[in-house]
Design a protein around this motif. Structure first.
Motif, mmCIF file in Angstrom:
data_model
loop_
_atom_site.group_PDB
_atom_site.id
_atom_site.type_symbol
_atom_site.label_atom_id
_atom_site.label_comp_id
_atom_site.label_asym_id
_atom_site.label_seq_id
_atom_site.Cartn_x
_atom_site.Cartn_y
_atom_site.Cartn_z
ATOM 1 N N ALA A 1 9.456 4.577 8.060
ATOM 2 C CA ALA A 1 8.937 3.206 8.029
ATOM 3 C C ALA A 1 7.733 3.075 8.952
ATOM 4 C CB ALA A 1 10.029 2.214 8.399
ATOM 5 N N ALA A 2 6.622 3.625 8.542
ATOM 6 C CA ALA A 2 5.406 3.576 9.350
ATOM 7 C C ALA A 2 4.876 2.154 9.507
ATOM 8 C CB ALA A 2 4.334 4.470 8.736
ATOM 9 N N ASN A 3 5.400 1.217 8.722
ATOM 10 C CA ASN A 3 4.990 -0.187 8.831
ATOM 11 C C ASN A 3 5.967 -1.001 9.689
ATOM 12 O OD1 ASN A 3 7.141 -0.240 7.002
ATOM 13 N ND2 ASN A 3 6.198 -1.787 5.694
ATOM 14 N N GLY A 4 6.959 -0.338 10.288
ATOM 15 C CA GLY A 4 7.923 -1.020 11.136
ATOM 16 C C GLY A 4 8.994 -1.785 10.378
ATOM 17 N N ALA A 5 9.171 -1.497 9.105
ATOM 18 C CA ALA A 5 10.145 -2.211 8.273
ATOM 19 C C ALA A 5 11.570 -2.006 8.767
ATOM 20 C CB ALA A 5 10.048 -1.748 6.826
ATOM 21 N N LYS A 6 12.348 -3.076 8.687
ATOM 22 C CA LYS A 6 13.784 -3.037 8.990
ATOM 23 C C LYS A 6 14.610 -3.102 7.704
ATOM 24 C CE LYS A 6 13.154 -3.269 13.445
ATOM 25 N NZ LYS A 6 12.973 -2.012 14.109
ATOM 26 N N HIS A 7 13.918 -3.278 6.561
ATOM 27 C CA HIS A 7 14.554 -3.340 5.247
ATOM 28 C C HIS A 7 13.987 -2.213 4.395
ATOM 29 C CE1 HIS A 7 14.797 -7.429 6.855
ATOM 30 N NE2 HIS A 7 15.901 -7.539 6.144
ATOM 31 N N ILE A 8 14.868 -1.577 3.615
ATOM 32 C CA ILE A 8 14.448 -0.473 2.764
ATOM 33 C C ILE A 8 14.964 -0.697 1.349
ATOM 34 C CG2 ILE A 8 16.456 0.940 3.411
ATOM 35 C CD1 ILE A 8 14.577 3.419 3.171
ATOM 36 N N GLY B 1 0.824 -1.189 0.000
ATOM 37 C CA GLY B 1 0.000 0.000 0.000
ATOM 38 C C GLY B 1 0.861 1.242 0.000
ATOM 39 N N LEU B 2 0.253 2.345 -0.389
ATOM 40 C CA LEU B 2 0.943 3.636 -0.433
ATOM 41 C C LEU B 2 0.877 4.315 0.925
ATOM 42 C CD1 LEU B 2 -0.317 5.004 -3.866
ATOM 43 C CD2 LEU B 2 1.986 4.201 -3.311
ATOM 44 N N ALA B 3 1.973 4.899 1.333
ATOM 45 C CA ALA B 3 2.019 5.650 2.586
ATOM 46 C C ALA B 3 0.961 6.745 2.555
ATOM 47 C CB ALA B 3 3.401 6.242 2.792
ATOM 48 N N GLY B 4 0.289 6.909 3.662
ATOM 49 C CA GLY B 4 -0.728 7.945 3.762
ATOM 50 C C GLY B 4 -2.126 7.462 3.437
ATOM 51 N N ASP B 5 -2.275 6.175 3.077
ATOM 52 C CA ASP B 5 -3.604 5.647 2.756
ATOM 53 C C ASP B 5 -4.406 5.264 3.994
ATOM 54 O OD1 ASP B 5 -3.287 6.047 0.086
ATOM 55 O OD2 ASP B 5 -2.970 3.945 -0.443
ATOM 56 N N GLY B 6 -3.836 5.471 5.184
ATOM 57 C CA GLY B 6 -4.563 5.234 6.412
ATOM 58 C C GLY B 6 -4.291 3.902 7.093
ATOM 59 N N VAL B 7 -3.608 2.972 6.409
ATOM 60 C CA VAL B 7 -3.309 1.668 7.007
ATOM 61 C C VAL B 7 -1.816 1.354 6.887
ATOM 62 C CG1 VAL B 7 -5.622 0.674 6.787
ATOM 63 C CG2 VAL B 7 -4.024 0.534 4.877
ATOM 64 N N ASP B 8 -0.990 2.365 6.989
ATOM 65 C CA ASP B 8 0.455 2.203 6.810
ATOM 66 C C ASP B 8 1.033 1.117 7.708
ATOM 67 O OD1 ASP B 8 -0.011 4.401 5.225
ATOM 68 O OD2 ASP B 8 1.441 5.691 6.216
ATOM 69 N N ALA B 9 0.654 1.102 8.976
ATOM 70 C CA ALA B 9 1.234 0.170 9.936
ATOM 71 C C ALA B 9 0.923 -1.280 9.600
ATOM 72 C CB ALA B 9 0.745 0.494 11.347
ATOM 73 N N ALA B 10 -0.146 -1.534 8.858
ATOM 74 C CA ALA B 10 -0.551 -2.902 8.532
ATOM 75 C C ALA B 10 0.098 -3.429 7.253
ATOM 76 C CB ALA B 10 -2.073 -2.969 8.390
ATOM 77 N N GLN B 11 0.767 -2.587 6.504
ATOM 78 C CA GLN B 11 1.299 -2.988 5.194
ATOM 79 C C GLN B 11 2.596 -3.778 5.319
ATOM 80 O OE1 GLN B 11 -0.375 -2.779 2.537
ATOM 81 N NE2 GLN B 11 -1.935 -1.347 3.220
ATOM 82 N N PRO B 12 2.665 -4.986 4.763
ATOM 83 C CA PRO B 12 3.926 -5.722 4.749
ATOM 84 C C PRO B 12 4.962 -5.046 3.851
ATOM 85 C CG PRO B 12 2.175 -6.999 3.698
ATOM 86 C CD PRO B 12 1.560 -5.748 4.213
ATOM 87 N N VAL B 13 4.474 -4.433 2.762
ATOM 88 C CA VAL B 13 5.326 -3.637 1.882
ATOM 89 C C VAL B 13 4.675 -2.269 1.785
ATOM 90 C CG1 VAL B 13 6.334 -3.387 -0.424
ATOM 91 C CG2 VAL B 13 6.036 -5.688 0.568
ATOM 92 N N LEU B 14 5.382 -1.258 2.261
ATOM 93 C CA LEU B 14 4.867 0.108 2.238
ATOM 94 C C LEU B 14 5.638 0.902 1.200
ATOM 95 C CD1 LEU B 14 2.931 2.185 3.545
ATOM 96 C CD2 LEU B 14 4.793 2.739 5.137
#
Length: 145
Positions: A80-87, A60-73
């Motif tokens: 990293a609003a989804n908590g990603a450790k990889h960029i 999903g795209l950042a800012g769509d309201g569900v950033d934290a739930a996205q496996p790939v943001l």
């Protein structure tokens, strides 16, 4: 911290990134994909969704309201609003904020090769950073010197 430099010569980033994203998700991790251009992010999103139903990569795209739930943001910044450790830096532009992640994937092509070379030289001298170079040979990726 590991930085993998990927020189795109045959396939565009949206054709290459799904395989890397799948490996990251298989490890139980999350990925942040960064590019300045919304059009590029849209192409990457389409590439991630394009696989067969059993292997599609939810994103999903950042800012769509569900950033934290996205496996790939997909985002225009390194937040990293989804908590990603990889960029994945998908537009050939190095961002120093990438050093705050466990691993960075830096994709570049012929139009951004000069910036990639400068980034390689700088990162090679940094303590705690391991840069690796990958290039396309036919349909395979080969680690360079």
């Amino acid at each position: 911290m590991q930085v993998d430099f990927y020189q795109l010569s045959r396939d565009p980033v949206e054709g290459v990134l799904p395989a890397i994203a799948a490996r990251i998700l298989d490890m139980g991790a999350r990925l942040l994909v960064v590019a300045d251009e919304p059009e590029r992010l849209a192409r990457i999103s389409a590439g991630l969704w394009a696989g067969p139903p059993e292997s599609f990569l939810a994103n999903g795209l950042a800012g769509d309201g569900v950033d934290a739930a996205q496996p790939v943001l997909l985002a225009q910044s390194c937040d990293a609003a989804n908590g990603a450790k990889h960029i994945a830096l998908a537009d050939g532009v190095w961002r120093e904020e990438a050093l705050g992640f466990e691993r960075a994937f830096y994709f570049f092509d012929a139009s951004t090769i000069d910036g990639a070379r400068a980034s390689w030289r700088a990162l090679s001298k940094r303590e705690g950073v391991t840069p690796r170079f990958w290039r396309q040979e036919g349909r395979k990726w080969v680690q360079g010197p």
